[in-house]
Motif scaffolding. Structure first.
Motif, PDB file in Angstrom:
ATOM      1  N   ALA A 178      35.980  38.003  35.600  1.00 53.19           N
ATOM      2  CA  ALA A 178      36.221  38.452  36.976  1.00 53.19           C
ATOM      3  C   ALA A 178      35.979  37.344  37.994  1.00 53.19           C
ATOM      4  CB  ALA A 178      35.328  39.651  37.293  1.00 53.19           C
ATOM      5  N   SER A 179      35.121  36.389  37.638  1.00 54.73           N
ATOM      6  CA  SER A 179      34.782  35.336  38.605  1.00 54.73           C
ATOM      7  C   SER A 179      35.977  34.442  38.926  1.00 54.73           C
ATOM      8  CB  SER A 179      33.601  34.496  38.105  1.00 54.73           C
ATOM      9  OG  SER A 179      33.982  33.686  37.008  1.00 54.73           O
ATOM     10  N   TYR A 180      37.058  34.546  38.138  1.00 58.58           N
ATOM     11  CA  TYR A 180      38.288  33.792  38.420  1.00 58.58           C
ATOM     12  C   TYR A 180      39.127  34.450  39.522  1.00 58.58           C
ATOM     13  CZ  TYR A 180      37.773  30.463  34.627  1.00 58.58           C
ATOM     14  OH  TYR A 180      37.326  29.447  33.835  1.00 58.58           O
ATOM     15  N   CYS A 181      38.810  35.707  39.854  1.00 57.45           N
ATOM     16  CA  CYS A 181      39.596  36.409  40.861  1.00 57.45           C
ATOM     17  C   CYS A 181      39.197  35.940  42.263  1.00 57.45           C
ATOM     18  CB  CYS A 181      39.357  37.918  40.767  1.00 57.45           C
ATOM     19  SG  CYS A 181      39.917  38.619  39.214  1.00 57.45           S
ATOM     20  N   GLN A 182      40.084  36.218  43.229  1.00 55.85           N
ATOM     21  CA  GLN A 182      39.759  35.892  44.624  1.00 55.85           C
ATOM     22  C   GLN A 182      39.027  37.047  45.295  1.00 55.85           C
ATOM     23  OE1 GLN A 182      43.749  35.415  45.787  1.00 55.85           O
ATOM     24  NE2 GLN A 182      43.911  33.307  45.087  1.00 55.85           N
ATOM     25  N   ARG A 183      39.222  38.232  44.728  1.00 50.83           N
ATOM     26  CA  ARG A 183      38.635  39.431  45.338  1.00 50.83           C
ATOM     27  C   ARG A 183      38.424  40.440  44.233  1.00 50.83           C
ATOM     28  NH1 ARG A 183      41.463  43.671  48.770  1.00 50.83           N
ATOM     29  NH2 ARG A 183      43.374  42.560  48.321  1.00 50.83           N
ATOM     30  N   ILE A 184      37.348  41.210  44.324  1.00 50.05           N
ATOM     31  CA  ILE A 184      37.081  42.260  43.338  1.00 50.05           C
ATOM     32  C   ILE A 184      36.909  43.599  44.053  1.00 50.05           C
ATOM     33  CG2 ILE A 184      35.659  42.996  41.383  1.00 50.05           C
ATOM     34  CD1 ILE A 184      36.169  40.245  40.760  1.00 50.05           C
TER      35      ILE A 184
END
Ligand SMILES: Nc1ncnc2c1ncn2[C@@H]1O[C@H](COP(=O)(O)OP(=O)(O)O)[C@@H](O)[C@H]1O
Ligand SMILES: [Mg+2]
Length: 258
Positions: free
Chosen positions: A208-214
């Motif tokens: 998930a840390s690769y996403c820009q937003r969670i």
């Protein structure tokens, strides 16, 4: 430009013929702009897959609506819906879903074959996406001849090859080891830099840390959203903090992986 707009989505399962009703999703609203890479997280049973299924047109909402690329998908039926799905959406599943009897190259080419894209354009496009995903060498091979990580990057190539408006992924690293997960995320990040719009469900904070937003879902409701800064390590820590507030378990595996 807004690619996806979900408005007050709700989903109730059952409740007919004496079966108890489950409110799987309640009043969930959010939108995705072109080029965003957004994750969905939340405890097991919180409604993540339900949400993805409503967006991917696999299931219909009980309340609310979904607009993708300016099209209200609830207005589409039958062949129109199938055609919309083929053109505008790309899917990446946990278990890769490649066809065993086709080579990696043929698997990636499928959406273009179905879309009746001329052969010359097709081969060029397939070799471009394969290169972007680092799987050029395995194109002539069959799925059983390549690693799980390569199979999943082939599935990602197939999801993007026809330039869909939106790529949807449900636990794409669920069957991958940590090295292959990292390779896949680097590959998806690369696609995203080229302005692909990606919505991904994952329970893995490192992924998930690769996403820009969670977006965090809890008991079928949108609990909170967090936005990444420049520092992935810091975002990873922020994700862990929200998960611990949600009571989600963070496995030992996902620690010390940055
Ligand atoms: N087809 C279905 N019929 C009845 N209940 C369902 C169905 N699919 C999911 N549910 C229920 O809806 C809730 C959310 O499920 P789901 O979206 O699969 O959660 P997640 O993907 O976050 O684990 C759960 O309580 C689940 O049992
Ligand atoms: Mg699920």
């Amino acid at each position: 430009m807004v690619i996806l707009e979900a408005t007050r989505l709700g989903k109730i399962y059952g409740g007919k013929a004496g079966k108890p009703a489950t409110q799987a999703l309640e009043n969930v609203s959010f939108s995705l702009k072109k080029g965003e890479f957004v994750g969905i997280m939340g405890p097991s049973g919180s409604g993540k897959t339900t949400l993805l299924n409503l967006i991917s047109t696999i299931d219909r909402p009980t309340t609310g609506k979904v607009i993708i690329n300016n099209q209200d998908i609830s207005a589409l039926k039958g062949e129109q819906l199938a055609s919309f799905r083929r053109k505008e959406l790309g899917f990446i599943f946990q278990d890769f879903n490649l066809l065993d009897t086709l080579t990696i190259e043929e698997n990636i080419a499928l959406p273009l074959v179905i879309g009746k894209v001329p052969y010359k354009v097709l081969t060029k496009k397939v070799s471009e996406v394969a290169k972007a995903l680092g799987i050029s060498e395995v194109l002539p091979k069959y799925p059983y001849e390549v690693s799980g990580g390569e199979q999943q990057r082939a599935a990602a190539a197939r999801a993007i090859v026809h330039d869909p408006a939106l790529i949807l992924a449900d636990e794409p690293t669920g069957n991958l080891d940590s090295k292959s997960s990292k390779d896949l995320m680097e590959a998806l990040k690369g696609l995203n830099l080229n302005q692909s719009t990606i919505l991904m469900v994952t329970h893995d904070p490192f992924v998930a840390s690769y996403c820009q937003r969670i977006l965090f879902i809890h008991d079928g409701k949108l609990y909170t959203q967090i936005q990444s800064g420049d520092n992935r390590q810091a975002f990873f820590q922020q994700i862990l903090d929200v998960l611990s507030m949600l009571g989600g378990s963070v496995s030992e595996l996902t620690k010390n992986r940055l």
